[in-house]
Design an enzyme around this catalytic site. Sequence first.
Site, mmCIF file in Angstrom:
data_model
loop_
_atom_site.group_PDB
_atom_site.id
_atom_site.type_symbol
_atom_site.label_atom_id
_atom_site.label_comp_id
_atom_site.label_asym_id
_atom_site.label_seq_id
_atom_site.Cartn_x
_atom_site.Cartn_y
_atom_site.Cartn_z
ATOM 1 N N CYS A 297 13.722 10.674 5.858
ATOM 2 C CA CYS A 297 13.834 10.278 7.276
ATOM 3 C C CYS A 297 15.267 10.471 7.754
ATOM 4 O O CYS A 297 15.512 10.742 8.927
ATOM 5 C CB CYS A 297 13.469 8.826 7.490
ATOM 6 S SG CYS A 297 12.340 8.158 6.304
ATOM 7 N N GLU B 32 10.909 0.982 9.656
ATOM 8 C CA GLU B 32 11.863 2.060 9.373
ATOM 9 C C GLU B 32 11.114 3.354 9.663
ATOM 10 O O GLU B 32 10.184 3.707 8.948
ATOM 11 C CB GLU B 32 12.344 1.960 7.921
ATOM 12 C CG GLU B 32 13.647 2.693 7.681
ATOM 13 C CD GLU B 32 13.437 4.085 7.146
ATOM 14 O OE1 GLU B 32 13.324 5.019 7.979
ATOM 15 O OE2 GLU B 32 13.388 4.244 5.919
ATOM 16 N N GLU C 151 11.183 15.430 14.912
ATOM 17 C CA GLU C 151 11.329 15.361 13.460
ATOM 18 C C GLU C 151 10.368 16.353 12.803
ATOM 19 O O GLU C 151 9.169 16.312 13.042
ATOM 20 C CB GLU C 151 11.011 13.943 12.970
ATOM 21 C CG GLU C 151 11.323 13.752 11.509
ATOM 22 C CD GLU C 151 11.034 12.344 11.022
ATOM 23 O OE1 GLU C 151 10.003 11.782 11.406
ATOM 24 O OE2 GLU C 151 11.850 11.816 10.241
ATOM 25 N N LYS D 38 0.838 -1.209 0.000
ATOM 26 C CA LYS D 38 0.000 0.000 0.000
ATOM 27 C C LYS D 38 0.873 1.259 0.000
ATOM 28 O O LYS D 38 1.637 1.475 0.939
ATOM 29 C CB LYS D 38 -0.898 0.041 1.235
ATOM 30 C CG LYS D 38 -1.890 1.212 1.148
ATOM 31 C CD LYS D 38 -2.654 1.437 2.430
ATOM 32 C CE LYS D 38 -2.001 2.413 3.354
ATOM 33 N NZ LYS D 38 -1.846 3.770 2.816
HETATM 34 P P1 ADP Z 1 3.844 10.040 7.520
HETATM 35 O O1 ADP Z 1 3.895 10.884 8.754
HETATM 36 O O2 ADP Z 1 5.115 9.863 6.821
HETATM 37 O O3 ADP Z 1 2.670 10.345 6.635
HETATM 38 P P2 ADP Z 1 2.468 7.719 8.491
HETATM 39 O O4 ADP Z 1 3.079 6.778 9.453
HETATM 40 O O5 ADP Z 1 1.275 8.490 8.911
HETATM 41 O O6 ADP Z 1 3.677 8.612 8.056
HETATM 42 O O7 ADP Z 1 2.104 6.981 7.142
HETATM 43 C C1 ADP Z 1 2.942 6.041 6.510
HETATM 44 C C2 ADP Z 1 2.081 4.952 5.901
HETATM 45 O O8 ADP Z 1 1.389 4.275 6.955
HETATM 46 C C3 ADP Z 1 1.004 5.465 4.950
HETATM 47 O O9 ADP Z 1 0.901 4.545 3.875
HETATM 48 C C4 ADP Z 1 -0.249 5.430 5.814
HETATM 49 O O10 ADP Z 1 -1.446 5.273 5.067
HETATM 50 C C5 ADP Z 1 -0.003 4.205 6.672
HETATM 51 N N1 ADP Z 1 -0.728 4.157 7.952
HETATM 52 C C6 ADP Z 1 -1.206 5.197 8.681
HETATM 53 N N2 ADP Z 1 -1.793 4.746 9.816
HETATM 54 C C7 ADP Z 1 -1.666 3.383 9.822
HETATM 55 C C8 ADP Z 1 -2.038 2.328 10.726
HETATM 56 N N3 ADP Z 1 -2.664 2.594 11.865
HETATM 57 N N4 ADP Z 1 -1.711 1.069 10.402
HETATM 58 C C9 ADP Z 1 -1.059 0.790 9.267
HETATM 59 N N5 ADP Z 1 -0.686 1.720 8.372
HETATM 60 C C10 ADP Z 1 -0.975 3.005 8.622
#
Ligand code: ADP
Length: 489
Positions: free
Chosen positions: A303, A269, A400, A195
């Site tokens: 990152c 990561e 960050e 995804k």
């Molecule tokens: P960023 O701050 O870089 O947007 P996120 O951690 O919010 O980082 O998002 C990184 C990925 O994790 C995206 O693909 C997002 O849709 C997905 N994501 C967000 N929340 C969840 C969750 N609870 N479980 C699994 N994946 C998630």
Amino acid sequence: MKKEENITNEFFTDWKYAPAPESTDHIKLKKQYDLFINGKFVKPNSKKYFATINPATEEKLAEVAEANEKDVDLAVTSAKNAYDKVWKKMPVKERSKYIFRIARLMQERAREFAVIESMNGGKSIRESRDADIPLAANHFFYYAGWADKLDYAFPNKKPQSLGVAAQIIPWNFPLLMAAWKIAPALATGNTVVLKPAETTPLTALKLAELIRDSGLPDGVVNIITGFGKTGAAMVNHPKVNKVAFTGSTDVGKLIQKSIAGTNKKVTLELGGKAANIIFDDAPIDQAVEGIVNGIFFNQGHVCCAGSRLFVQENVADIVISKLKQRLETLIVGDPLDKNTDIGAINSKEQLNKINEYIKIGVDEGAEMYQSKCAIPSKGFFCRPTLFLHTSQSHRIVQEEIFGPVLAIQTFRTIEEVIEKANNIPYGLSAGVWTDKGSKIFNLTSKLRAGVVWANTYNKFDPASPFGGYKESGFGREGGLHGLMPYLSF
Ligand code: ADP
């Protein structure tokens, strides 16, 4: 001497580049993208779609499907069937050929991928053309080479694949992160549900088209789109054997909690707040260029961005003055223009977050210096920003920001800088600039960071492992180490 300096300044600040935008004529985007499951694009059970935009213009580029739990189940089941019936049983040499084919197709379509990456993510075309896409293709080439040599990679250990890998990636390097995840999973005989992030789905969907064209057996790679809820459903699916996640530390912690007590393997990561350390014996001009490359060229959307600068006190004035001078020459604007150094911030939310941190920095009493460059009136843009006189307790030093914002501190001794650099929850990367090899070795062994660059910054190679210490996560991607999280022994 004084006169020469003035000439240099004028030359840099007054000389304008003519626009040199990359053409988008060859880009064919569909109005609407479905989910790529079992080798075909299928409509989502949710019947829902969401818009994906160009952050530099705020224009809608396409609509993409939002996968719900039922869609996730279909994708995981398709990956499981492909694993049991085809991929696990396939001779390793044959698997390798498919991965090579994906790499070659990606190289052939590199320009298209680069332009779409910049349109959807906001990053400068220079970065997507010269770094993201070639590195993504190289990752597939590299792991294609390992696919039929696992017994040599791990002698006497009988490596076994795990099954279905659920892979969730962020928006800062959309295609590259997809390559980092998919290539080692396939090379080790696993199948995949991936995804992309909700704001940058388009190159992953183009990759789905490429994978379909490559003839990879149906269901070996499934690519679905959606928000955090979709990601959570992937992580929690009982048929998933391995979770690979790149994203925020908060979501990484949620993932770790939700798989506790299961047999699922996981690699995370997560965030970073890298220290870039400049000693007084460093080549100053190169170091300044390295600092700029580390935090500004990529909008700070990395990152491992060198977002904390430590300068040895006796060269601080010269480094900061050269840095300010260089800042004024950076071009912020159209990501598709080949002259652009800093493209668009990926989303309005991210821009708001960066601006909030800039305000926090000012409120905390740090001295702010922002480039005086013009920025487009539409789209999400941020001027490169320095914070001087910061200290360890400042939030802009500890947290960050993920934007073109650099917090600067000075130091006197090696011991002091090691302590300060390590005094942070993160440990993804660091940079060291010095003329002395012994100093480099001393620091690399003491800095608690997964990657330490010496006299360079942000250099990547598929053969070299990448990953974090502490709250930056665990597990390695890239190199021989990158195979291990996808194998049992
Ligand atoms: P960023 O701050 O870089 O947007 P996120 O951690 O919010 O980082 O998002 C990184 C990925 O994790 C995206 O693909 C997002 O849709 C997905 N994501 C967000 N929340 C969840 C969750 N609870 N479980 C699994 N994946 C998630």
